[in-house]
Write a protein that holds these residues in place. Structure first.
Motif, PDB file in Angstrom:
ATOM      1  N   ILE A  77       0.848  -1.195   0.000  1.00  0.00           N
ATOM      2  CA  ILE A  77       0.000   0.000   0.000  1.00  0.00           C
ATOM      3  C   ILE A  77       0.877   1.236   0.000  1.00  0.00           C
ATOM      4  O   ILE A  77       1.763   1.389   0.859  1.00  0.00           O
ATOM      5  N   LEU A  78       0.658   2.124  -0.959  1.00  0.00           N
ATOM      6  CA  LEU A  78       1.312   3.432  -0.993  1.00  0.00           C
ATOM      7  C   LEU A  78       0.362   4.426  -0.330  1.00  0.00           C
ATOM      8  O   LEU A  78      -0.758   4.628  -0.799  1.00  0.00           O
ATOM      9  N   VAL A  79       0.803   5.030   0.759  1.00  0.00           N
ATOM     10  CA  VAL A  79      -0.058   5.868   1.600  1.00  0.00           C
ATOM     11  C   VAL A  79       0.344   7.331   1.470  1.00  0.00           C
ATOM     12  O   VAL A  79       1.480   7.698   1.784  1.00  0.00           O
ATOM     13  N   HIS A  80      -0.574   8.162   0.982  1.00  0.00           N
ATOM     14  CA  HIS A  80      -0.284   9.587   0.763  1.00  0.00           C
ATOM     15  C   HIS A  80      -1.288  10.447   1.525  1.00  0.00           C
ATOM     16  O   HIS A  80      -2.425  10.643   1.087  1.00  0.00           O
ATOM     17  N   TYR A  81      -0.877  10.928   2.698  1.00  0.00           N
ATOM     18  CA  TYR A  81      -1.716  11.830   3.493  1.00  0.00           C
ATOM     19  C   TYR A  81      -0.849  12.950   4.074  1.00  0.00           C
ATOM     20  O   TYR A  81       0.371  12.866   4.074  1.00  0.00           O
ATOM     21  N   GLY A  82      -1.528  13.984   4.562  1.00  0.00           N
ATOM     22  CA  GLY A  82      -0.833  15.128   5.150  1.00  0.00           C
ATOM     23  C   GLY A  82      -1.076  16.419   4.399  1.00  0.00           C
ATOM     24  O   GLY A  82      -0.969  17.512   4.964  1.00  0.00           O
ATOM     25  N   GLU A  83      -1.438  16.321   3.116  1.00  0.00           N
ATOM     26  CA  GLU A  83      -1.625  17.526   2.298  1.00  0.00           C
ATOM     27  C   GLU A  83      -2.861  18.307   2.740  1.00  0.00           C
ATOM     28  O   GLU A  83      -2.795  19.527   2.916  1.00  0.00           O
ATOM     29  N   SER A  84      -3.980  17.624   2.907  1.00  0.00           N
ATOM     30  CA  SER A  84      -5.194  18.303   3.372  1.00  0.00           C
ATOM     31  C   SER A  84      -5.086  18.689   4.841  1.00  0.00           C
ATOM     32  O   SER A  84      -5.469  19.795   5.253  1.00  0.00           O
ATOM     33  N   GLU A  85      -4.545  17.772   5.643  1.00  0.00           N
ATOM     34  CA  GLU A  85      -4.476  17.980   7.083  1.00  0.00           C
ATOM     35  C   GLU A  85      -3.592  19.182   7.443  1.00  0.00           C
ATOM     36  O   GLU A  85      -3.782  19.817   8.482  1.00  0.00           O
ATOM     37  N   ALA A  86      -2.620  19.499   6.589  1.00  0.00           N
ATOM     38  CA  ALA A  86      -1.668  20.570   6.890  1.00  0.00           C
ATOM     39  C   ALA A  86      -2.329  21.936   7.002  1.00  0.00           C
ATOM     40  O   ALA A  86      -1.772  22.852   7.618  1.00  0.00           O
ATOM     41  N   GLY A 112      -2.597  -6.899   6.139  1.00  0.00           N
ATOM     42  CA  GLY A 112      -1.303  -7.564   6.268  1.00  0.00           C
ATOM     43  C   GLY A 112      -0.288  -7.094   5.237  1.00  0.00           C
ATOM     44  O   GLY A 112       0.793  -7.671   5.105  1.00  0.00           O
ATOM     45  N   ALA A 113      -0.634  -6.037   4.497  1.00  0.00           N
ATOM     46  CA  ALA A 113       0.225  -5.560   3.417  1.00  0.00           C
ATOM     47  C   ALA A 113       1.419  -4.766   3.941  1.00  0.00           C
ATOM     48  O   ALA A 113       1.387  -4.221   5.039  1.00  0.00           O
ATOM     49  N   ARG A 114       2.471  -4.690   3.141  1.00  0.00           N
ATOM     50  CA  ARG A 114       3.587  -3.796   3.410  1.00  0.00           C
ATOM     51  C   ARG A 114       3.144  -2.367   3.131  1.00  0.00           C
ATOM     52  O   ARG A 114       2.303  -2.137   2.264  1.00  0.00           O
ATOM     53  N   LEU A 115       3.703  -1.411   3.863  1.00  0.00           N
ATOM     54  CA  LEU A 115       3.300  -0.017   3.743  1.00  0.00           C
ATOM     55  C   LEU A 115       4.477   0.851   3.332  1.00  0.00           C
ATOM     56  O   LEU A 115       5.602   0.648   3.795  1.00  0.00           O
ATOM     57  N   VAL A 116       4.210   1.815   2.460  1.00  0.00           N
ATOM     58  CA  VAL A 116       5.194   2.819   2.057  1.00  0.00           C
ATOM     59  C   VAL A 116       4.549   4.191   2.200  1.00  0.00           C
ATOM     60  O   VAL A 116       3.432   4.408   1.713  1.00  0.00           O
ATOM     61  N   LEU A 117       5.216   5.118   2.864  1.00  0.00           N
ATOM     62  CA  LEU A 117       4.699   6.477   3.021  1.00  0.00           C
ATOM     63  C   LEU A 117       5.171   7.342   1.854  1.00  0.00           C
ATOM     64  O   LEU A 117       6.359   7.364   1.528  1.00  0.00           O
ATOM     65  N   LEU A 118       4.234   8.060   1.239  1.00  0.00           N
ATOM     66  CA  LEU A 118       4.559   9.067   0.231  1.00  0.00           C
ATOM     67  C   LEU A 118       4.368  10.440   0.868  1.00  0.00           C
ATOM     68  O   LEU A 118       3.269  10.774   1.305  1.00  0.00           O
TER      69      LEU A 118
END
Length: 226
Positions: A77-86, A112-118
């Motif tokens: 899973i590629l996880v992209h958050y923080g833009e709206s929250e900022a 159970g997936a591997r995670l990557v932060l964008l």
């Protein structure tokens, strides 16, 4: 081989549904591999899934977020958050940290997936009448630092889009300082693919071809900048 990649996040991720360069480059780089992609982006989404609640209770949005991702049956899973929250600035920072950690815990538990932060890319300052992004970017920097801390503490891979394609206001790749153009998504996908796969991905750029330039000019003439 057999990887199933889910992308989850807000508007940045959702718009990748119509600009599938990352998936295309990844597939073309190793056509013998069976790699699938599922886009689970949602415009305006945040780590609490508020947008996904539509007119329901906020906690229903978070349930929907987890359900959307789980249906993809991802291995990565590629996880992209923080833009709206900022936009909440320093006052919302600790709440974001808590929300992000909760989301990552629940995604891991559900799939159970591997995670990557964008890490979100800073916004561009374009010509008037568009507003300056300096105040927003100062807030975003706090959230970028928080994501680095979260990635380090959880020992997660992290890809900073600011490092992959730094903001250069002389050569913008957004239509309004915030949303990437088709060209922007293509160029960022090229860099991002090489970040993941190295030299396996050729430095291909459709917009450097004659046909690509013609398409770009035609889109600009029609004001189709998404």
């Amino acid at each position: 081989d057999g990887e199933r990649v889910a992308l989850v996040g807000g508007t940045f991720v959702e718009r990748m549904q119509i600009h599938g360069y990352l998936e295309t480059l990844r597939t073309a780089a190793q056509p013998d591999r069976d790699v699938g992609f599922r886009n689970r982006g949602w415009s305006g989404d945040n780590v609490w899934g508020h947008s996904r609640a539509v007119f329901g209770a906020p906690d229903k949005g978070f349930e929907r977020l987890l359900r959307d991702v789980k249906l993809a049956d991802p291995t990565l899973i590629l996880v992209h958050y923080g833009e709206s929250e900022a936009h909440a600035g320093e006052e919302g920072l600790e709440q974001f940290r808590g929300g992000m950690n909760r989301l990552l815990d629940e995604l891991r538990k559900a799939t159970g997936a591997r995670l990557v932060l964008l890490v979100p890319r800073r916004h561009e300052n374009l010509d008037e009448p568009l507003p300056s992004q300096d105040v927003y970017n100062a807030k975003l920097d706090l959230y970028i630092a928080a994501l680095y801390d979260i990635g380090k503490n959880r020992k997660l891979p992290l890809v900073d889009l600011n490092a992959v394609w730094p903001v250069d206001e002389r050569k913008p790749i957004t239509s309004n300082g915030v949303h990437l153009t088709a060209e922007g998504y293509q160029r960022l996908a090229n860099r991002l693919s090489r970040e993941f796969l190295g030299d396996v991905v050729p430095p291909y750029d459709i917009f450097d071809t004659k046909r690509g330039q013609e398409l770009r000019k035609a889109n600009i003439a029609k004001n189709e900048l998404i």
